[in-house]
Design a protein around this motif. Structure first.
Motif: not given
Length: 797
Positions: A487-500
């Motif tokens: 199990x897991x969670x990816x925490x990211x700035x909203x603007x830069x999650x576009x990278x993936x």
């Protein structure tokens, strides 16, 4: 010349004559099966001369990498059986699907998964015909491939997937074949640094196998053209110990590969033993095998007088006009017979005993290892009771909390409760504390195997928070972790999650396909927490403002994607509880880290999340005797605050107006029921939003998404959406919403403009709202902060 290079050129005799015969037979059988899948739809054993009708009308597939993949599969089989290893393999050149399917058919795991593809002539014929054929299987390594956790349709993610699979799997070996074309991608280049996060005590081992066959589709590859000392220096700089296998003579390459495999596994065993038994904490230098073989090895040397083997021309189908060209047909038959299939398969198509002699059995087979079907190993995540973290609420909109900071306490407890079982991780690009989740450091530190300085904080060996400033690597780690059942969670700035964006595309496709494969057990969902979002990036400015990831996700398969916008802390807790328990979804949760008003009690939040969208009766002015004059809808924390503030202004200035407030937490609820499992039937949507009343919708992201989701609804002509429209800079928080016309004053003006008869009657009110917006602009330029009536606003009704 380094010792490992001498060994690659003149390898010691590792394999006995019998073992060499068995390994070579298995490899030749796999090569034969790979060619057959690309070309044949009948006559699988060549029991009669090859005729045009035996060949597929459309030839699809990738031959060039397949012989090298077959070599790796064969030699992994040998060491798995000899050492009783628990191992899986990530096939980076995943377009070499024929090789992996061939290996799985030979070891029997394909037949176990698909009983109609029997390990005999009839099953071989079906194996061949189905490949890249209508109603069959893809040409890439895909969810349909037993033993795979890696979609081979897009390159770049193999090594990060491999490390994600190895995390918290101390007994697992994850081999990873990296194609030299794939090695040129940014995600792959960065993922070499994953060895600085792999703990030899608690984690398994990754064995990268860099397969250099020289070419991509039409060009040479960079790493294959580097002088060997330069490539060695590069790999050593990454922290690896390279072992080289080079050649085209099959027997010599078999001996060299067996020697390199044994060396690598001995090194891995020594590293793990020194860390686990002797307490050695120095970062180890893990082995990497560099395998150089010709592209299209053992295939046609020339076709029509043009070189093929060892060139880019071998990448896909070396001979394309086999049905039309008698010369190509003869050459194909010669190619297939060069593997001497009569020595490999009996008259019934069963592999002969010496072909199967080096194969592992049961779950040790690469195509049957349960880690490659991670849902089989998944345990329920221990979720603490939310009441411990919930915000007490006497009155809505009067207290402030940072939602993600409160969520951090919940995640800390999950980390604590999984200390022994080690099946929960948080990943993010250097933003765990920035996103207010630092409470997790009370339960675990940040994984780190490199140098630690006295000024560092929370860096520990064996930590389960993983931070690297590469969204690609974070995504790959987490995907590998989830696909192997954790199990897991990816925490990211909203603007830069576009990278993936592209990576999540592939994962969603994987999930969609696995839903149609009954043998694939559901895996834990891929959960994103997007914070530091567009409306509170006023300090970082325009470069950090982009809420469009939600649009991207909602374009994808409805059965696999979910988007949630909890408006306050308790709703975020309820949402997190839901998504962390879920299976086989990509869940996107957008929530703020800045102080946010508390609107709902925990019980109310749970009910609201279960509905996905609902009327906040306490916020509107309906009394049950009249239909609303206008619906003020909102999705997202800042839009919710602005709608509530607008409602307060309407109560004061237009007291006879009947206002309904609708909050949407599950964005897919706006879709029709036939378009998404969470979508609303028209009757429910119409009851909530009305069919003919103006709807002013304040939305967190780009406004046209709401129009796209709801364009089929009867009330769509009356829908007016405010959201982000690419107006941003470094400014005050409230100025961000003013710049994008999402502010409370603009919303009141929209109501006045759209409710029939109100424009004339409330003209003075509209003028006052416009005047406040003008005053706002002057105020922030003089004082640098927002208007007092905005900064000090609370809900008072």
């Amino acid at each position: 010349m380094r010792p490992e290079e001498r060994n690659a050129t003149n390898p010691p005799t590792v394999l006995s004559d019998q073992e060499l015969t068995e390994v070579d037979a298995q490899w030749r059988a796999a090569n034969y099966l790979a060619v057959g899948q690309i070309y044949l739809m009948a006559n699988p054993l060549l029991s009669e001369p090859l005729r045009p009708e035996h060949v597929k009308p459309r030839l699809l597939g990738h031959w060039g990498t397949s012989p090298g993949l077959n070599l790796v599969y064969t030699h992994l089989n040998r060491v798995i059986k000899a050492r009783d290893l628990d191992a899986i393999c990530i096939w980076g050149p995943g377009h070499g699907g024929p090789a992996v399917l061939a290996g799985s058919w030979l070891d029997g795991s394909y037949t176990r998964t698909y009983p109609d593809i029997t390990r005999d002539a009839a099953g071989m014929g079906r194996l061949f015909r189905q490949f890249s054929f209508p109603g069959g299987v893809p040409s890439h390594v895909a969810p349909e491939t037993p033993g795979s956790i890696h979609e081979g349709g897009e390159l770049g993610y193999s090594l990060s997937h491999a490390y994600g699979a190895a995390l918290d799997n101390p007994q697992l070996l994850v081999a990873c074949v990296i194609g030299d074309g794939e090695a040129e991608t940014g995600p792959l280049a960065t993922s070499w640094h994953s060895n600085k996060f792999l703990d030899p005590v608690h984690d398994g081992a990754v064995l990268p196998i860099l397969h250099l066959n020289g070419y991509k589709i039409a060009n040479p590859t960079v790493l294959a053209r580097l002088p060997e000392p330069e490539l060695d220096d590069l790999l050593r700089g990454y922290g690896h110990h390279p072992l080289h296998v080079t050649g085209s003579d099959p027997h010599a390459v078999h001996q060299a590969m067996a020697h390199a495999m044994d060396q690598a596994l001995d090194m891995i065993a020594a590293i793990q033993r020194s860390a686990r038994e002797e307490g050695i904490t120095e970062r180890p230098r893990w082995p990497v095998i560099v395998l150089r073989t010709p592209k299209g090895w053992t295939g046609p040397a020339e076709v029509d007088g043009v070189p093929v083997e060892g060139t880019w021309r071998a990448h896909q189908v070396p001979m394309a006009a086999v049905r039309e060209s008698p010369a190509h047909l003869r050459q194909l038959e010669q190619w297939l017979r060069s593997y001497r299939p009569e020595e490999l398969f009996d008259e019934h198509g069963h592999p002969r005993p010496h072909v199967l002699a080096c194969l592992p059995r049961g779950e040790r087979r690469l195509g049957a290892n349960p880690h490659a079907n991670g849902g089989l190993l998944t345990r329920e995540l221990p979720m603490p009771p939310l009441e411990k973290y919930a915000i007490g609420l006497d009155k809505p909109g009067t207290t402030l909390n940072e939602p993600t900071r409160i969520l951090g306490g919940l995640l800390e407890q999950i980390m604590e409760d999984t200390t022994e079982r080690r099946d929960f991780r948080i990943v993010g690009p250097d933003e765990t504390a920035s996103n207010r989740l630092q409470a997790v450091y009370q339960a675990t530190g940040k994984a780190w195997e490199a140098e630690v300085l006295a000024t560092d904080e929370n860096l520990v060996r064996g930590g389960r928070v993983m931070e690297i400033l590469s969204e690609h690597t974070c995504q790959g780690w987490l995907e590998g972790y989830l696909l192997t059942g954790r199990h897991g969670l990816f925490s990211c700035y909203e603007a830069f999650v576009h990278i993936i964006d592209s990576m999540v595309n592939q994962h969603i496709k994987w999930l969609r396909t696995t839903r149609r494969l009954p043998w694939r057990a559901p895996i834990p969902s891929l959960n994103y927490l997007l914070t530091s979002h567009v409306w509170r990036q006023d300090h970082n400015g325009f470069s950090h403002q982009d809420p469009g990831f939600v649009d991207h996700i909602l374009n994808k398969s409805p059965e696999a994607v979910r988007v949630y916008m909890p408006p306050d802390t308790n709703t975020l807790l309820a949402t997190a509880d839901h998504v962390l328990r879920s299976r086989n979804y990509v869940n996107v949760v957008v929530a703020g880290k800045q102080p946010c008003f508390d609107w709902l009690t925990l019980d109310e939040a749970r009910e609201h999340c279960a509905r996905g969208a609902g009327i906040w009766e306490w916020a509107g002015t309906e009394d049950g005797t009249r239909e609303p004059d206008v619906v003020l809808a909102c999705a997202g924390d800042v839009p919710t605050q602005e709608v509530l503030a607008a409602t307060g202004l309407l109560r004061r200035h237009v007291p006879d107006l009947v206002v309904r407030v609708v909050n949407v937490v599950d964005i897919a609820r706006l879709l029709p029921a036939e378009e998404h499992p969470h979508g609303m039937p028209n009757s429910e949507y119409d009851a909530l939003f009305t069919r003919d009343k103006p709807v002013i919708f304040a939305y967190h992201g780009y406004p046209w998404l709401i129009h796209r989701l709801s364009y089929r609804r009867a009330g769509h002509p009356h829908l007016h959406v405010r959201g982000y429209k690419e107006e941003g800079t470094t400014t005050t928080p409230f100025d961000m919403v003013v710049r994008n016309d999402l502010d409370r004053y603009r919303l009141v003006m929209d109501v006045i403009d759209r409710v029939p008869g109100l424009a004339v009657r409330a003209a003075a009110v509209r003028q006052r709202m416009a005047d406040v917006r003008t005053r706002h602009h002057a105020w922030i330029r003089e004082h640098g902060v927002d208007l007092p009536e905005v900064a000090n606003w609370t809900w008072t009704h």
